[in-house]
Design an enzyme around this catalytic site. Structure first.
Site, PDB file in Angstrom:
ATOM      1  N   GLY A  14       0.851  -1.187   0.000  1.00  0.00           N
ATOM      2  CA  GLY A  14       0.000   0.000   0.000  1.00  0.00           C
ATOM      3  C   GLY A  14       0.881   1.230   0.000  1.00  0.00           C
ATOM      4  CG  ASP A  87       9.145  -2.750   7.038  1.00  0.00           C
ATOM      5  OD1 ASP A  87       8.181  -2.789   6.245  1.00  0.00           O
ATOM      6  OD2 ASP A  87       9.252  -1.870   7.924  1.00  0.00           O
ATOM      7  CD  GLU A  88       9.901   1.017   4.472  1.00  0.00           C
ATOM      8  OE1 GLU A  88       9.481   1.126   3.310  1.00  0.00           O
ATOM      9  OE2 GLU A  88       9.473   1.707   5.419  1.00  0.00           O
ATOM     10  CB  ALA A  89       9.780  -5.093  -0.486  1.00  0.00           C
TER      11      ALA A  89
HETATM   12 MG    MG Z   1       6.828   1.118   7.007  1.00  0.00          MG
END
Ligand code: MG
Ligand code: ADP
Ligand code: ZN
Length: 189
Positions: A14, A87-89
């Site tokens: 998102g 996280d934060e791909a």
């Molecule tokens: Mg984040």
């Protein structure tokens, strides 16, 4: 539980501020309660708040391992590892796709969170490709900072001249630089 023995890929995506990091940490905490061997990763470029922790905008945090590249994730995985959270791909680039597929094929449950689109509303790899091969996708929305409706995009407020698709720490959201916007308000200033 047999689904996780054969490998399982979950994507949480998102715009900025939609709660991706909070949701990733929620799933990690539940896996720990279930006594799974969990490894949590963040990219070295994400230097917001505490260096070693994942941290949400609402200050929920969790310890993580800091890595420089997707390949470095593979080096830290052991046969005992059951759940891998990343996280934060988008900071890992497309190299993350093959690394994630490898881990899933080894039978791991892999949870990846990251932006689905750039600040100019283009698909932002590797999330779109990972969504295509995921077992489960959760596309969250934020609250539009302009009108309060569901925000599916985020918009850059200042002109810092970065390429929307560049791999840079400037994509990790800060409120003075980015705002969550619904489809309508995305087109306003
Ligand atoms: Mg984040
Ligand atoms: P993400 O990782 O998707 O950027 P976080 O998990 O770090 O999001 O933070 C989500 C939290 O951010 C929310 O629970 C809320 O407290 C806060 N927040 C700040 N601005 C917004 C917004 N515009 N829409 C929704 N949540 C927001
Ligand atoms: Zn709006």
């Amino acid at each position: 539980m047999s689904q996780f023995n054969t490998g399982f890929l979950e994507v949480i995506c998102g715009p900025m501020f939609c709660g991706k990091t909070e949701e990733l940490i929620r799933r990690v905490r539940r896996a720990i309660i279930a006594k799974k061997q969990v490894l949590v990763f963040k990219h070295q470029l994400d230097t917001r708040y505490v260096k070693r922790n994942l941290m949400s905008h609402s200050k929920i945090s969790h310890r993580s391992k800091v890595v420089k590249s997707a390949k470095d994730i593979l080096k830290k995985i052991t046969p005992r590892t059951q759940v891998v959270a990343i996280d934060e791909a988008m900071l890992f680039g497309t190299e993350l796709i093959t690394v994630v597929e490898k881990l899933v094929n080894q039978g791991k449950r892999v949870i990846v969170s990251g932006l689905s689109s750039t600040f100019d509303a283009q698909p932002f790899e590797p999330i779109p490709s990972l969504m295509a091969v995921a077992d489960r996708v959760d596309k969250l929305s934020a609250v539009c900072n302009n009108c309060g409706k569901e925000a599916i995009f985020h918009k850059k407020l200042t002109n810092n001249h970065i390429d929307a698709l560049a791999i840079t720490a400037k994509h990790v959201g800060e409120k003075d630089i980015y705002e969550a916007r619904c489809r309508q308000c995305f087109n306003l200033d």
